[in-house]
Motif scaffolding. Structure first.
Motif, PDB file in Angstrom:
ATOM      1  N   GLU A 188       0.812  -1.216   0.000  1.00 16.83           N
ATOM      2  CA  GLU A 188       0.000   0.000   0.000  1.00 16.83           C
ATOM      3  C   GLU A 188       0.849   1.271   0.000  1.00 16.83           C
ATOM      4  O   GLU A 188       0.575   2.215  -0.708  1.00 16.83           O
ATOM      5  CB  GLU A 188      -0.938   0.003   1.211  1.00 16.83           C
ATOM      6  CG  GLU A 188      -1.903   1.167   1.177  1.00 16.83           C
ATOM      7  CD  GLU A 188      -2.865   1.123   2.335  1.00 16.83           C
ATOM      8  OE1 GLU A 188      -2.828   2.075   3.124  1.00 16.83           O
ATOM      9  OE2 GLU A 188      -3.638   0.166   2.440  1.00 16.83           O
ATOM     10  N   HIS A 197       2.832   1.880  -3.510  1.00 15.01           N
ATOM     11  CA  HIS A 197       2.073   2.237  -4.705  1.00 15.01           C
ATOM     12  C   HIS A 197       1.250   3.510  -4.535  1.00 15.01           C
ATOM     13  O   HIS A 197       0.382   3.789  -5.330  1.00 15.01           O
ATOM     14  CB  HIS A 197       1.159   1.068  -5.111  1.00 15.01           C
ATOM     15  CG  HIS A 197       1.923  -0.164  -5.458  1.00 15.01           C
ATOM     16  ND1 HIS A 197       2.828  -0.202  -6.489  1.00 15.01           N
ATOM     17  CD2 HIS A 197       1.946  -1.390  -4.896  1.00 15.01           C
ATOM     18  CE1 HIS A 197       3.363  -1.404  -6.560  1.00 15.01           C
ATOM     19  NE2 HIS A 197       2.850  -2.147  -5.592  1.00 15.01           N
ATOM     20  N   ALA A 205      -1.116   4.285  -2.457  1.00 21.92           N
ATOM     21  CA  ALA A 205      -2.541   4.059  -2.229  1.00 21.92           C
ATOM     22  C   ALA A 205      -3.059   4.751  -0.970  1.00 21.92           C
ATOM     23  O   ALA A 205      -4.257   4.863  -0.780  1.00 21.92           O
ATOM     24  CB  ALA A 205      -2.828   2.558  -2.139  1.00 21.92           C
TER      25      ALA A 205
END
Length: 138
Positions: free
Chosen positions: A102, A105, A107
């Motif tokens: 997470e 990337h 996110a």
């Protein structure tokens, strides 16, 4: 005689319980105790290690790689920005078996990008600790 034995048994249980209740890391400078006692946490869930830390983790991030790791700091991102660039900030690095995708990337929401939350503990708490590293100083 029975009352004396009962009294000693109760006192023993209370003393045992209170000894276990104290966390290993009481101040940020105690974080080195985790490295010293690393064997207690290896191949165990991350949440076990986090339970031993009393000071609030104010900054955290995860890094994808082999192995993945979490970096924890006891000062906020704003405080980090105000530190001299040559200063050594105390940090705890916890390497885990599982991938920490997470963070890698992008996110995470921008406003919570470097915050360690209760949701993170729930999400990553069962990740398996494989190494602990400590760097810097308070």
């Amino acid at each position: 005689m029975k009352n004396i034995l009962k009294t000693f048994a109760i006192i023993f249980l209370l003393v045992t319980y209170s000894c276990k209740a104290q966390q290993m890391v009481q101040t940020p400078n105690d974080i080195y105790k985790l490295k010293t006692n690393e064997q207690l946490f290896l191949n165990k869930p991350l949440k076990n290690l986090l339970k031993e830390i009393k000071p609030e983790i104010k900054t955290a991030y995860g890094t994808l790689g082999y192995p993945s790791y979490f970096s924890f700091r006891f000062i906020s991102p704003e405080e980090i920005k105000h530190k001299p660039s040559d200063s050594s900030i105390l940090g705890l690095y916890v390497y885990v078996k599982e991938d920490v995708e997470e963070w890698s990337h992008g996110a995470r929401p921008k406003e919570k990008e470097f915050l360690w939350t209760k949701e993170d503990i729930e999400k990553y708490g069962n990740f398996t600790v494989i190494r602990i590293r400590v760097s810097g100083k308070e």
